[in-house]
Design a protein around this motif. Structure first.
Motif, PDB file in Angstrom:
ATOM      1  N   ASN A 112      61.203   3.363  39.752  1.00  0.00           N
ATOM      2  CA  ASN A 112      60.394   2.145  39.766  1.00  0.00           C
ATOM      3  C   ASN A 112      60.862   1.159  40.826  1.00  0.00           C
ATOM      4  O   ASN A 112      60.104   0.302  41.250  1.00  0.00           O
ATOM      5  CB  ASN A 112      60.377   1.482  38.392  1.00  0.00           C
ATOM      6  N   SER A 113      62.113   1.279  41.241  1.00  0.00           N
ATOM      7  CA  SER A 113      62.615   0.435  42.324  1.00  0.00           C
ATOM      8  C   SER A 113      63.834   1.104  42.929  1.00  0.00           C
ATOM      9  O   SER A 113      64.412   2.010  42.334  1.00  0.00           O
ATOM     10  CB  SER A 113      62.964  -0.966  41.825  1.00  0.00           C
ATOM     11  N   GLN A 169      67.098  -1.854  41.703  1.00  0.00           N
ATOM     12  CA  GLN A 169      67.467  -1.939  40.289  1.00  0.00           C
ATOM     13  C   GLN A 169      66.650  -0.934  39.479  1.00  0.00           C
ATOM     14  O   GLN A 169      65.800  -1.314  38.680  1.00  0.00           O
ATOM     15  CB  GLN A 169      67.248  -3.354  39.768  1.00  0.00           C
ATOM     16  N   PRO A 170      66.906   0.343  39.673  1.00  0.00           N
ATOM     17  CA  PRO A 170      66.073   1.361  39.012  1.00  0.00           C
ATOM     18  C   PRO A 170      66.302   1.427  37.504  1.00  0.00           C
ATOM     19  O   PRO A 170      67.435   1.525  37.036  1.00  0.00           O
ATOM     20  CB  PRO A 170      66.511   2.654  39.693  1.00  0.00           C
ATOM     21  N   GLU A 171      65.219   1.367  36.775  1.00  0.00           N
ATOM     22  CA  GLU A 171      65.282   1.513  35.318  1.00  0.00           C
ATOM     23  C   GLU A 171      65.765   2.920  34.960  1.00  0.00           C
ATOM     24  O   GLU A 171      66.403   3.128  33.943  1.00  0.00           O
ATOM     25  CB  GLU A 171      63.889   1.244  34.727  1.00  0.00           C
ATOM     26  N   TYR A 172      65.480   3.861  35.811  1.00  0.00           N
ATOM     27  CA  TYR A 172      65.808   5.265  35.586  1.00  0.00           C
ATOM     28  C   TYR A 172      67.277   5.477  35.209  1.00  0.00           C
ATOM     29  O   TYR A 172      67.584   6.264  34.321  1.00  0.00           O
ATOM     30  CB  TYR A 172      65.471   6.060  36.850  1.00  0.00           C
ATOM     31  N   ARG A 221      69.244   3.549  33.709  1.00  0.00           N
ATOM     32  CA  ARG A 221      69.628   2.888  32.454  1.00  0.00           C
ATOM     33  C   ARG A 221      69.008   3.554  31.225  1.00  0.00           C
ATOM     34  O   ARG A 221      69.198   3.091  30.109  1.00  0.00           O
ATOM     35  CB  ARG A 221      69.237   1.412  32.508  1.00  0.00           C
ATOM     36  N   ARG A 222      68.260   4.636  31.440  1.00  0.00           N
ATOM     37  CA  ARG A 222      67.605   5.350  30.345  1.00  0.00           C
ATOM     38  C   ARG A 222      68.329   6.668  30.106  1.00  0.00           C
ATOM     39  O   ARG A 222      68.424   7.512  30.994  1.00  0.00           O
ATOM     40  CB  ARG A 222      66.129   5.602  30.669  1.00  0.00           C
ATOM     41  N   CYS A 238      66.537   9.925  30.898  1.00  0.00           N
ATOM     42  CA  CYS A 238      66.371  10.163  32.338  1.00  0.00           C
ATOM     43  C   CYS A 238      67.652  10.685  32.972  1.00  0.00           C
ATOM     44  O   CYS A 238      67.622  11.659  33.738  1.00  0.00           O
ATOM     45  CB  CYS A 238      65.929   8.873  33.024  1.00  0.00           C
ATOM     46  N   ASN A 272      74.151  -0.806  42.735  1.00  0.00           N
ATOM     47  CA  ASN A 272      73.215  -0.451  41.674  1.00  0.00           C
ATOM     48  C   ASN A 272      73.206   1.031  41.360  1.00  0.00           C
ATOM     49  O   ASN A 272      73.038   1.421  40.216  1.00  0.00           O
ATOM     50  CB  ASN A 272      71.808  -0.945  42.011  1.00  0.00           C
ATOM     51  N   ALA A 324      73.628   3.805  28.606  1.00  0.00           N
ATOM     52  CA  ALA A 324      72.185   3.995  28.722  1.00  0.00           C
ATOM     53  C   ALA A 324      71.551   3.976  27.335  1.00  0.00           C
ATOM     54  O   ALA A 324      72.207   4.253  26.329  1.00  0.00           O
ATOM     55  CB  ALA A 324      71.892   5.313  29.428  1.00  0.00           C
ATOM     56  N   SER A 357      64.371   4.538  23.642  1.00  0.00           N
ATOM     57  CA  SER A 357      63.476   3.747  22.791  1.00  0.00           C
ATOM     58  C   SER A 357      63.827   3.909  21.321  1.00  0.00           C
ATOM     59  O   SER A 357      63.643   2.997  20.535  1.00  0.00           O
ATOM     60  CB  SER A 357      62.021   4.167  23.023  1.00  0.00           C
TER      61      SER A 357
END
Length: 158
Positions: A42-43, A46-49, A51-52, A55, A96, A105, A108
């Motif tokens: 997504n960026s 600061q990729p959300e990837y 932190r999941r 992923c 980052n 990480a 949901s």
């Protein structure tokens, strides 16, 4: 794979299992059978990837099983990368991506997070997963940087 093979929402709605209950049977075998992963970033800064937990684990399994990984970003994310490089933001990019910590990480659903982390602890451990995924992301970053460094076409004089 996650979208087509591991319908986490359907499983949770039917309450037959959490998305991670049969991770070894469904997830890893599906990755190997398909033989290709496209990571949607997504960026760049600061990729959300990263932190999941799903992923990071997906990348680790793909790397371990020698599954081809491609990285994709939106046009806006690519433009942000160019802006970051133009402004000397090398340290931001390094920091980052250099701070991957699968132990921190999230997922949901807590049950998924706990299950994936238990698999990691019982296997190679957090440090090994972090190192392997970080190395692959570094290779991708180097490719992005190499593309950035190519000479831009000069506007034609008319």
């Amino acid at each position: 794979v996650c979208f087509f093979c591991n319908n986490q929402y359907r499983l949770l709605e039917e309450q037959t299992q959490a998305g991670s209950d049969n991770l070894e049977g469904t997830f890893e075998q599906s990755l190997v059978r398909i033989g290709h992963v496209i990571v949607m970033m997504n960026s760049f800064d600061q990729p959300e990837y990263v932190r999941r937990v799903w992923c990071v684990f997906e990348s680790y399994v793909a790397i371990k099983e020698k599954v081809n990984i491609e990285y994709a970003m939106s046009r806006n994310a690519r433009e942000r990368f160019t802006q970051l490089m133009d402004s000397g933001g090398f340290a931001t990019a390094r920091d980052n991506f250099g701070n991957i910590d699968v132990e921190m990480a999230t997922a949901s659903h807590k049950k998924d997070e706990d299950h994936i982390k238990a698999l990691i602890r019982a296997g190679v451990g957090y440090s090994a997963v972090n190192e392997v995924v970080q190395e692959r992301l570094l290779q991708w970053q180097l490719g992005m940087f190499a593309e950035y460094m190519k000479p831009k076409p000069k506007p034609s004089a008319q």
